[in-house]
Scaffold this active site. Sequence first.
Site, PDB file in Angstrom:
ATOM      1  N   ARG A 175     -14.632  12.325   7.662  1.00 17.62           N
ATOM      2  CA  ARG A 175     -13.381  12.991   8.072  1.00 17.62           C
ATOM      3  C   ARG A 175     -12.990  14.069   7.064  1.00 17.62           C
ATOM      4  NH1 ARG A 175      -9.619   8.281   7.858  1.00 17.62           N
ATOM      5  NH2 ARG A 175      -8.000   9.809   8.261  1.00 17.62           N
ATOM      6  N   SER A 215      -7.549   3.287   8.978  1.00 16.17           N
ATOM      7  CA  SER A 215      -8.208   3.298   7.671  1.00 16.17           C
ATOM      8  C   SER A 215      -7.408   2.456   6.668  1.00 16.17           C
ATOM      9  CB  SER A 215      -8.335   4.759   7.201  1.00 16.17           C
ATOM     10  OG  SER A 215      -8.532   4.845   5.822  1.00 16.17           O
ATOM     11  N   LYS A 231      -8.204  -1.936   5.440  1.00 16.98           N
ATOM     12  CA  LYS A 231      -8.433  -2.396   4.060  1.00 16.98           C
ATOM     13  C   LYS A 231      -7.477  -3.539   3.701  1.00 16.98           C
ATOM     14  CE  LYS A 231      -8.538   2.007   3.068  1.00 16.98           C
ATOM     15  NZ  LYS A 231      -8.669   3.379   2.636  1.00 16.98           N
ATOM     16  N   ASP A 284     -14.982   2.245   6.727  1.00 20.17           N
ATOM     17  CA  ASP A 284     -13.971   3.209   6.280  1.00 20.17           C
ATOM     18  C   ASP A 284     -14.559   4.147   5.232  1.00 20.17           C
ATOM     19  OD1 ASP A 284     -11.208   4.257   6.151  1.00 20.17           O
ATOM     20  OD2 ASP A 284     -11.378   3.568   4.086  1.00 20.17           O
ATOM     21  N   HIS A 317       0.852  -1.196   0.000  1.00 17.05           N
ATOM     22  CA  HIS A 317       0.000   0.000   0.000  1.00 17.05           C
ATOM     23  C   HIS A 317       0.880   1.234   0.000  1.00 17.05           C
ATOM     24  CE1 HIS A 317      -3.516   2.500   0.835  1.00 17.05           C
ATOM     25  NE2 HIS A 317      -2.654   3.238   1.500  1.00 17.05           N
TER      26      HIS A 317
HETATM   27  N1  URA Z   1      -5.431   6.779   2.806  1.00 17.87           N
HETATM   28  C1  URA Z   1      -6.413   6.039   3.352  1.00 17.87           C
HETATM   29  O1  URA Z   1      -6.768   4.983   2.828  1.00 17.87           O
HETATM   30  N2  URA Z   1      -6.987   6.482   4.495  1.00 17.87           N
HETATM   31  C2  URA Z   1      -6.637   7.629   5.114  1.00 17.87           C
HETATM   32  O2  URA Z   1      -7.186   7.960   6.142  1.00 17.87           O
HETATM   33  C3  URA Z   1      -5.616   8.394   4.515  1.00 17.87           C
HETATM   34  C4  URA Z   1      -5.028   7.937   3.368  1.00 17.87           C
END
Ligand code: URA
Length: 438
Positions: free
Chosen positions: A168, A183, A187, A161, A82
């Site tokens: 947010r 977050s 994932k 999320d 990621h």
């Molecule tokens: N990328 C994400 O997936 N979540 C966040 O909160 C910030 C960046």
Amino acid sequence: MRMVELIQKKRDGQALSPEEIRFIIRGYVEESIPDYQMSALTMAIFYKGMTPEETAELTMAMAQSGDQVELSFPGKTFVDKHSSGGVGDKTTLIIGPMVAACGVPVAKMSGRGLGHTGGTIDKLSAIPGFKVEMEQAAFLEQVNRIGISVISQTGNLVPADKKLYALRDVTATVDSIPLIASSIMSKKIASGAKGIVLDVKFGSGAFMGSLEEAEILAKTMVNIGHSLGRETVAVLSNMDEPLGRAVGNSIEVLEAVDALQGKGPKDLMEVSFELASWMLVLGKKAKTRDEARKILEEAVEQGRAMEKFLEFVAAQGGDTEAVSRKKLQIAPYKAEIQAEKDGYIHRIDARTIGVCAMNLGAGRETKESAIDLGAGIYLQKKSGDYVRKGETVLELYTSDLKKAGLVAESLKDVVFLKDAPLLNKPIVAKVLDQCCIN
Ligand code: URA
């Protein structure tokens, strides 16, 4: 349990229990907890933070809020990667085929770009015919058959999320370390990764402005990964300047093709090899990063990484001729930015380039914006290069002539020149795994 009492508890700096965190996430997804209460809680978290235990619990509660994919590939360890987002970051297109060519399966669900940062799915969509949507069974079948598939996020993966991130975004609570970390990690956990390689960027084009902030985020995520039984490594890389030379969609695919043949820009090759090496280590194909790097370099030199990319493009319906002959659509109008004096380039600001590429049509200002796949910015020169007055530093591509002039105007001061040469700064600043954290 009453939400108002939990908001109060966090507001007063106390830790929430696992049951309380689960109650909140369940209630928010089921809509028994309204946005206004969740906004108050995220603001309290923003100011008071969370303990490592709370952050891990929040991650798990979010990961379990929707579908969980059990990706398992016989005899192989599934490792995911990621990136925390940047400008010109086409590493998935390079690392995916490299790593798959070395026997570690790559099953990736990626996102589209938003704002000044690009998204892998948009880049892949620049290949004529390439399909980014696929049923899960076909996705898994392809990974088992050729070792790689990259599709756009589908299904009901981490609905908590999706809701929380949108909230947010409009309540000034995006840049909270426990909220970003949970977050991202939720994932990865929901998509079944057993090993996780994180590319945490810092600098003007990244979420985290400084190396110090990026390191705190990286440590938080590595700790979450380990406490949930996933081997996790974080690579901290510089994003003060775009990664590589190309920023856009078609032009980034073309640069990825160069990189897969070992001919990419130095910074891009460095970050790609570093991340791919850790994927091979966590995927149990190499014992050390150095051993992994040798295996990867061989895959590139012998042409296996490029072959794997073409196999992947063909499997998802893409035009391999267009890719191998580098015939992707580039927008018709071109403008150039030239150096205003002689000197060494010290900086070409990543955020400004990202925003300008978006304004040329290469990115989206809002989720609904259309995208011009052929638009973008190409950096003929990078930091450290010496330029003479009048030499071209940037090339701008767009399908909208008016935009070319406007954007060129706003890029006039983006190239920062000095008489003295620039001291070499490594693109990879640090690597953190569990050993470095304890
Ligand atoms: N990328 C994400 O997936 N979540 C966040 O909160 C910030 C960046």
